[in-house]
Write a protein that holds these residues in place. Sequence first.
Motif, PDB file in Angstrom:
ATOM      1  N   SER A  25      14.489 -34.480 -23.404  1.00 26.55           N
ATOM      2  CA  SER A  25      15.170 -33.720 -22.351  1.00 26.55           C
ATOM      3  C   SER A  25      14.243 -32.664 -21.752  1.00 26.55           C
ATOM      4  O   SER A  25      13.595 -32.898 -20.734  1.00 26.55           O
ATOM      5  CB  SER A  25      16.456 -33.099 -22.891  1.00 26.55           C
ATOM      6  N   TYR A  26      14.130 -31.505 -22.406  1.00 26.31           N
ATOM      7  CA  TYR A  26      13.242 -30.467 -21.874  1.00 26.31           C
ATOM      8  C   TYR A  26      11.812 -30.979 -21.754  1.00 26.31           C
ATOM      9  O   TYR A  26      11.153 -30.796 -20.725  1.00 26.31           O
ATOM     10  CB  TYR A  26      13.252 -29.232 -22.784  1.00 26.31           C
ATOM     11  N   ALA A  29      11.448 -33.443 -19.090  1.00 19.81           N
ATOM     12  CA  ALA A  29      11.505 -32.788 -17.784  1.00 19.81           C
ATOM     13  C   ALA A  29      10.185 -32.095 -17.446  1.00 19.81           C
ATOM     14  O   ALA A  29       9.772 -32.069 -16.280  1.00 19.81           O
ATOM     15  CB  ALA A  29      12.659 -31.791 -17.743  1.00 19.81           C
ATOM     16  N   ILE A  30       9.533 -31.517 -18.457  1.00 20.74           N
ATOM     17  CA  ILE A  30       8.196 -30.947 -18.237  1.00 20.74           C
ATOM     18  C   ILE A  30       7.248 -32.027 -17.725  1.00 20.74           C
ATOM     19  O   ILE A  30       6.552 -31.849 -16.717  1.00 20.74           O
ATOM     20  CB  ILE A  30       7.626 -30.317 -19.527  1.00 20.74           C
ATOM     21  N   ALA A  31       7.223 -33.165 -18.426  1.00 19.55           N
ATOM     22  CA  ALA A  31       6.308 -34.247 -18.049  1.00 19.55           C
ATOM     23  C   ALA A  31       6.622 -34.759 -16.645  1.00 19.55           C
ATOM     24  O   ALA A  31       5.713 -34.994 -15.833  1.00 19.55           O
ATOM     25  CB  ALA A  31       6.392 -35.376 -19.072  1.00 19.55           C
ATOM     26  N   SER A  96      16.601 -30.305 -11.706  1.00 16.84           N
ATOM     27  CA  SER A  96      17.215 -31.538 -11.202  1.00 16.84           C
ATOM     28  C   SER A  96      17.095 -32.665 -12.219  1.00 16.84           C
ATOM     29  O   SER A  96      17.946 -33.566 -12.264  1.00 16.84           O
ATOM     30  CB  SER A  96      16.576 -31.954  -9.875  1.00 16.84           C
ATOM     31  N   ARG A  97      16.055 -32.612 -13.029  1.00 16.30           N
ATOM     32  CA  ARG A  97      15.883 -33.613 -14.083  1.00 16.30           C
ATOM     33  C   ARG A  97      16.663 -33.235 -15.344  1.00 16.30           C
ATOM     34  O   ARG A  97      17.352 -34.054 -15.938  1.00 16.30           O
ATOM     35  CB  ARG A  97      14.400 -33.771 -14.436  1.00 16.30           C
ATOM     36  N   TYR A  98      16.536 -31.955 -15.743  1.00 10.58           N
ATOM     37  CA  TYR A  98      17.139 -31.533 -17.006  1.00 10.58           C
ATOM     38  C   TYR A  98      18.663 -31.391 -16.898  1.00 10.58           C
ATOM     39  O   TYR A  98      19.407 -31.945 -17.697  1.00 10.58           O
ATOM     40  CB  TYR A  98      16.519 -30.219 -17.483  1.00 10.58           C
ATOM     41  N   ARG A  99      19.125 -30.666 -15.924  1.00 11.34           N
ATOM     42  CA  ARG A  99      20.566 -30.456 -15.761  1.00 11.34           C
ATOM     43  C   ARG A  99      21.211 -31.537 -14.915  1.00 11.34           C
ATOM     44  O   ARG A  99      22.387 -31.856 -15.083  1.00 11.34           O
ATOM     45  CB  ARG A  99      20.839 -29.093 -15.110  1.00 11.34           C
ATOM     46  N   ILE A 110      20.044 -33.276 -20.353  1.00  8.41           N
ATOM     47  CA  ILE A 110      20.749 -32.428 -21.322  1.00  8.41           C
ATOM     48  C   ILE A 110      21.917 -33.164 -21.982  1.00  8.41           C
ATOM     49  O   ILE A 110      22.278 -32.860 -23.118  1.00  8.41           O
ATOM     50  CB  ILE A 110      21.261 -31.135 -20.645  1.00  8.41           C
ATOM     51  N   CYS A 111      22.488 -34.134 -21.273  1.00 12.08           N
ATOM     52  CA  CYS A 111      23.686 -34.814 -21.783  1.00 12.08           C
ATOM     53  C   CYS A 111      23.395 -35.695 -22.997  1.00 12.08           C
ATOM     54  O   CYS A 111      24.325 -36.085 -23.713  1.00 12.08           O
ATOM     55  CB  CYS A 111      24.310 -35.663 -20.677  1.00 12.08           C
ATOM     56  N   ASN A 112      22.133 -36.019 -23.222  1.00 10.70           N
ATOM     57  CA  ASN A 112      21.784 -36.982 -24.276  1.00 10.70           C
ATOM     58  C   ASN A 112      20.981 -36.374 -25.422  1.00 10.70           C
ATOM     59  O   ASN A 112      20.301 -37.092 -26.150  1.00 10.70           O
ATOM     60  CB  ASN A 112      21.000 -38.142 -23.658  1.00 10.70           C
ATOM     61  N   GLU A 113      21.074 -35.053 -25.603  1.00 14.11           N
ATOM     62  CA  GLU A 113      20.284 -34.407 -26.659  1.00 14.11           C
ATOM     63  C   GLU A 113      20.940 -34.595 -28.028  1.00 14.11           C
ATOM     64  O   GLU A 113      22.079 -34.148 -28.237  1.00 14.11           O
ATOM     65  CB  GLU A 113      20.150 -32.903 -26.364  1.00 14.11           C
ATOM     66  N   PRO A 114      20.242 -35.226 -28.990  1.00 16.59           N
ATOM     67  CA  PRO A 114      20.801 -35.360 -30.331  1.00 16.59           C
ATOM     68  C   PRO A 114      20.943 -33.997 -31.008  1.00 16.59           C
ATOM     69  O   PRO A 114      20.085 -33.127 -30.861  1.00 16.59           O
ATOM     70  CB  PRO A 114      19.766 -36.223 -31.068  1.00 16.59           C
TER      71      PRO A 114
END
Length: 268
Positions: A25-26, A29-31, A96-99, A110-114
Amino acid sequence: MTQQTSAKAIVIFDIDGVVRDVGGSYRRAIADTVEYFTTQAYRPTPLDIDQLKSEGVWNNDWEASQELIYRYFETQGQTREQLQLDYNAIVAFFQSRYRGSDPNNFTGYICNEPLLLQPSYLEQLTQAGIAWGFFSGATRGSANYILEKRLGLQSPVLIAMEDAPGKPDPTGLFATVRELENGIEQKLAIIIYVGDTVADMYTVEKARGLDSARTWIGVGVLPPHVQETASRSDAYGETLLAAGAAVVLRNVQELTPRQIQELVSSSA
């Protein structure tokens, strides 16, 4: 009923890499962000991101993205003054990628973070007389999403990005302690901060330097993305220990009341 620990303590948790796995996720999104702003010329690897964060000052992922973009272009012979990157545009793309692109609902990574801990673990700490809360560089919206919506916690003590300077500044750590001590007659002498980065451990060191009346203990946790190989785990763990961690765990839930008691005893 969990066995009571003789020493009452406060445990404060970082969120990213400790409470939730942000490798997809984070960090993704950085990449994505770096790749977009280098016009697909450079996509940082997880190791590239870890090496940047091991410098101890890139806790903010928007700033980390910008720094990786700058460093790529510097290898191409361009200066930062020439580039004049638009930080707000970097933040907007990252979000836009993370949220996700829906301003009212989270639809992105963010919706798929274990989850890396369960509410039952926190209940164990409560039963053992250990106060707990959260201090994170994540935005309040992102942090509350994981703590309240995913974990089901009711208004937990949280100091987030909007509430304090970025780590390794310990202001937010002190603020979390103050909130947790609100209503407690006696100040608690043992403070444990659990994090997964060098900046987290540096935060503990700085807190210790400013408030020597308490015992400050840094506990390192290996984020899931470094546990894919033993050599990577070992190297990352050594980095956390060198930055001041008293112990490095593979999962936050290994920090049991018994383990806390051992840490307190060994630091006495």
